[in-house]
Write a protein that holds these residues in place. Structure first.
Motif, mmCIF file in Angstrom:
data_model
loop_
_atom_site.group_PDB
_atom_site.id
_atom_site.type_symbol
_atom_site.label_atom_id
_atom_site.label_comp_id
_atom_site.label_asym_id
_atom_site.label_seq_id
_atom_site.Cartn_x
_atom_site.Cartn_y
_atom_site.Cartn_z
ATOM 1 N N UNK A 1 0.826 -1.202 0.000
ATOM 2 C CA UNK A 1 0.000 0.000 0.000
ATOM 3 C C UNK A 1 0.861 1.252 0.000
ATOM 4 N N UNK A 2 0.624 2.130 -0.978
ATOM 5 C CA UNK A 2 1.344 3.402 -1.029
ATOM 6 C C UNK A 2 0.859 4.343 0.071
ATOM 7 N N UNK A 3 1.739 5.227 0.490
ATOM 8 C CA UNK A 3 1.346 6.325 1.360
ATOM 9 C C UNK A 3 0.756 7.425 0.485
ATOM 10 N N UNK A 4 -0.487 7.780 0.717
ATOM 11 C CA UNK A 4 -1.149 8.806 -0.082
ATOM 12 C C UNK A 4 -1.302 10.098 0.719
ATOM 13 N N UNK A 5 -1.657 11.184 0.020
ATOM 14 C CA UNK A 5 -1.725 12.496 0.648
ATOM 15 C C UNK A 5 -3.060 13.163 0.314
ATOM 16 N N UNK A 6 -3.460 14.090 1.157
ATOM 17 C CA UNK A 6 -4.709 14.816 0.941
ATOM 18 C C UNK A 6 -4.455 16.006 0.014
ATOM 19 N N UNK A 7 -4.052 15.689 -1.217
ATOM 20 C CA UNK A 7 -3.723 16.706 -2.215
ATOM 21 C C UNK A 7 -4.270 16.223 -3.550
ATOM 22 N N UNK B 1 -4.133 17.090 -6.580
ATOM 23 C CA UNK B 1 -3.293 17.014 -7.770
ATOM 24 C C UNK B 1 -2.016 16.212 -7.525
ATOM 25 N N UNK B 2 -1.839 15.726 -6.314
ATOM 26 C CA UNK B 2 -0.658 14.903 -6.020
ATOM 27 C C UNK B 2 -0.969 13.962 -4.864
ATOM 28 N N UNK B 3 -1.912 13.081 -5.114
ATOM 29 C CA UNK B 3 -2.316 12.136 -4.080
ATOM 30 C C UNK B 3 -1.203 11.157 -3.723
ATOM 31 N N UNK B 4 -0.420 10.786 -4.738
ATOM 32 C CA UNK B 4 0.513 9.680 -4.493
ATOM 33 C C UNK B 4 1.858 9.926 -5.145
ATOM 34 N N UNK B 5 2.590 10.864 -4.570
ATOM 35 C CA UNK B 5 3.953 11.120 -5.001
ATOM 36 C C UNK B 5 4.813 9.876 -4.823
ATOM 37 N N UNK B 6 4.477 9.055 -3.814
ATOM 38 C CA UNK B 6 5.293 7.889 -3.500
ATOM 39 C C UNK B 6 5.300 6.875 -4.642
ATOM 40 N N UNK B 7 4.184 6.688 -5.311
ATOM 41 C CA UNK B 7 4.152 5.699 -6.394
ATOM 42 C C UNK B 7 4.610 6.297 -7.715
ATOM 43 N N UNK B 8 4.780 7.630 -7.760
ATOM 44 C CA UNK B 8 5.215 8.287 -8.983
ATOM 45 C C UNK B 8 4.079 8.729 -9.875
ATOM 46 N N UNK B 9 2.873 8.166 -9.665
ATOM 47 C CA UNK B 9 1.698 8.539 -10.455
ATOM 48 C C UNK B 9 0.934 9.643 -9.716
ATOM 49 N N UNK B 10 1.512 10.815 -9.649
ATOM 50 C CA UNK B 10 1.054 11.882 -8.762
ATOM 51 C C UNK B 10 -0.461 12.086 -8.777
ATOM 52 N N UNK C 1 -8.112 9.341 -6.830
ATOM 53 C CA UNK C 1 -9.064 10.438 -6.662
ATOM 54 C C UNK C 1 -9.886 10.261 -5.385
ATOM 55 N N UNK C 2 -10.219 9.033 -5.086
ATOM 56 C CA UNK C 2 -10.860 8.728 -3.815
ATOM 57 C C UNK C 2 -9.754 8.400 -2.814
ATOM 58 N N UNK C 3 -9.594 9.251 -1.829
ATOM 59 C CA UNK C 3 -8.514 9.073 -0.866
ATOM 60 C C UNK C 3 -8.837 7.895 0.045
ATOM 61 N N UNK C 4 -8.156 6.777 -0.198
ATOM 62 C CA UNK C 4 -8.435 5.569 0.560
ATOM 63 C C UNK C 4 -7.184 4.704 0.590
ATOM 64 N N UNK C 5 -7.213 3.660 1.395
ATOM 65 C CA UNK C 5 -6.106 2.711 1.430
ATOM 66 C C UNK C 5 -6.318 1.674 0.337
ATOM 67 N N UNK C 6 -5.332 1.540 -0.534
ATOM 68 C CA UNK C 6 -5.401 0.575 -1.618
ATOM 69 C C UNK C 6 -4.271 -0.427 -1.506
ATOM 70 N N UNK C 7 -4.610 -1.696 -1.618
ATOM 71 C CA UNK C 7 -3.563 -2.684 -1.868
ATOM 72 C C UNK C 7 -3.271 -2.550 -3.352
ATOM 73 N N UNK C 8 -2.093 -2.011 -3.662
ATOM 74 C CA UNK C 8 -1.817 -1.455 -4.985
ATOM 75 C C UNK C 8 -1.212 -2.488 -5.917
#
Length: 569
Positions: free
Chosen positions: A315-321, A323-332, A338-345
């Protein structure tokens, strides 16, 4: 040889660590101007070095590289050459001037042949002209800038120029190859990415694009090493080893770090995967041992800190942003988040699987039998969990799993093809994935592979909401070949060459991402918002120009497609 010779606004002009000391902390970097033959140097107060009074002829560009501009005129060639980290030298035609324009408050003092530009930032530049020669120097005092300019006037410009061009002579596809200029452009940008050792970095290290990014990034460094291995395997090793200079004692590696800074999030684990082809060029087992130990620690950190259950799903660490929910996965800004939730990615889990199977290969090379068994078992566990939990037989597709809603999160993105890259899917699932790649209604765009399905309501021209990224094309081409889908892999590769060459010839640059419909110039694509004209990354980031991994991975693809293997020292 084919020297890059296409002028385009925003291209990088920078001094490379391959040619001398080039420090992150004391950098002078320029970008090509859009309305004149000039270079905007991004000091705190921007200065522009430009030719003036060009009349009565159309300039012919003979070289437009990251450290040399050569312009043909009726009387003589004019040059702008990066000689040292803070020194640019050159020459003009007799009826052409050279000037420095300062974009802000400044004082200009003329002393004989000198012009000293001083700004409130206490940054100084000196322009000295003698005959048709000139020198432009940067310093932290007027005296420092003036002394450097004097020394610059005396340098043998032709000798330095010849040395700069020798790299293109040594590495060339040959003038008859239709992608010769594209190949040379890659070389030009690749060398511009390199900084000299400084503080915790004891080797040459790389950055994504020098401007607007400056720091070392985790997976960017790996993608850079893949390209550089074809010219200098030792340097490629250094670019990967640099990543570990920022590693914490618990194994964590920041996604972005530099002199005096480190971020608090990670980035996709691809280090073992990128290190193995570097080793295949260098044959250096000591390098492989170092990678194995450090990457083992990083993968352990991922396992301990990025799982939400006992399953081998990550699971990636996501952010409340938005336009940049997931800088950690690189797919900003991917609609996956778009739905801020925990995903097994699906992507994180595939990257971990691919690292596990590559660590097994490295362990075998190093004669580490127990470690090989450990990673073989880990790979099989991830593979089983991905196929059980993230596969939809109904759709013939992999998805992320929404932990809170306890169901598949059905956003159709390019990340869902990574089981091909990681060797996770069986023949049945692989063929189902291929059918989607070949479907013109979803992923078979004029320039494949789009980052999101064409059916997705967000599909457009904004970063990960449609555009094509070369790192994913590169990884999926490898995966397709691994499953025997060589015809489609070749199709993606050839379209990648053709589209990037088309826009290189049109704009002079290679971009961060591209329009999957191949209709809109990369310079006009959205990037977390509307594009801005004229191009100015200080106002809004757009599809980054002279982007690092686009050049290194394209270079690797072109090299393997057309070129006999050589190395330089």
């Amino acid at each position: 040889m084919a020297i890059p010779n296409i002028w385009g606004q925003g291209q990088l002009f920078a001094f490379s660590a391959l040619d001398g000391n080039s420090l992150f902390s004391d950098d002078l970097v320029g970008t090509l101007s859009g309305d004149k033959i000039g270079i905007r140097f991004h000091t705190k107060t921007v200065r522009e070095l430009a030719f003036t009074g060009i009349r009565g002829f159309v300039p012919i560009f003979k070289a437009v590289t990251s450290d040399l501009i050569t312009v043909g005129t009726p009387s003589r060639d004019m040059n702008i050459l990066y000689a040292e980290a803070h020194l640019i030298i050159g020459n003009t035609a007799s009826d052409v001037g050279v000037t420095v324009l300062v974009e802000g408050e400044s004082e200009t003092e003329t002393i004989g042949s000198y012009k000293i530009q001083n700004t409130a930032d206490r940054e100084f530049t000196a322009l000295l002209r003698e005959g048709n020669r000139f020198a432009f120097a940067y310093g932290h005092s007027a005296a420092e800038a003036a002394e450097l300019a004097v020394r610059g006037i005396a340098l043998d410009m032709e000798t330095i120029k010849e040395k700069r061009l020798s790299l293109y002579e040594k590495f060339s596809l040959g003038a008859d190859n239709k992608y010769a200029g594209l190949y040379g452009k890659c070389i030009s940008v690749m060398k511009s990415q390199l900084y000299s050792p400084e503080e915790k970095y004891t080797r040459i290290w790389s950055t994504p694009d020098r401007l607007p990014h400056k720091y070392l990034w985790l997976w960017d460094s790996v993608f850079h090493a893949i390209g550089h291995r074809n010219m200098n395997p030792s340097l490629a090793e250094d670019l990967i080893l640099d990543i570990f200079d920022g590693q914490d004692s618990d194994g964590f590696i920041p996604h972005m770090a530099g002199v005096g800074y480190a971020s608090k999030i990670a980035q996709p684990p691809v280090i073992a995967w990128g290190s193995l082809p570097v080793f295949e060029k260098s044959g250096n087992k000591e390098f492989l041992k170092t990678v194995f130990e450090h990457n083992k620690s990083f993968l352990d950190w991922c396992s301990k800190n990025r799982r939400q259950s006992d399953r081998q799903l990550y699971t990636w660490l996501t952010a409340n942003n938005v336009v940049c929910r997931c800088d950690e996965c690189g797919m900003d800004n991917s609609p996956r988040f778009d739905k801020l939730t925990y995903l097994e990615a699906i992507d994180f889990s595939c990257f971990m699987a691919n690292e596990a199977r590559t660590m097994s290969k490295i362990a075998e090379i190093l004669g580490l039998e127990e470690e090989k068994e450990f990673y073989d078992k880990w790979f099989e566990e991830i593979k089983a969990d991905v196929n059980e939990k993230l596969w939809s037989e109904e759709d013939g597709f992999y998805f992320d799993y929404d932990i809170l809603d306890k169901k598949l999160h059905k956003v159709w993105s390019v990340a869902s093809f990574l089981p091909l890259f990681a060797g996770i899917c069986d023949e049945h699932r692989a063929k189902r994935l291929l059918s989607h790649l070949l479907d013109p209604e979803t992923f078979y765009s004029p320039f494949p592979i789009p980052s999101i399905s064409k059916k997705d309501e967000t599909y457009g021209t904004d970063m990960w909401r449609g555009p094509v990224w070369l790192n994913y094309n590169y990884m999926l081409i490898e995966g397709l070949i691994g499953y025997g889908f060589t015809d489609y892999a070749q199709d993606v590769k050839e379209k990648t060459f053709a589209v990037l060459d088309k826009w290189y010839k049109n704009t002079g640059t290679l971009f961060e991402f591209y329009d999957p419909e191949d209709l809109t110039s990369p310079a006009r694509l959205n990037r977390k918002g509307a594009s801005f004209e004229p191009y100015d990354f200080t106002v809004r980031y757009q599809a980054i120009r002279d982007y690092g991994w686009t050049n290194t991975l394209l270079f690797d693809m072109l090299h393997n497609e057309f070129k006999n293997k050589k190395t330089y020292t």
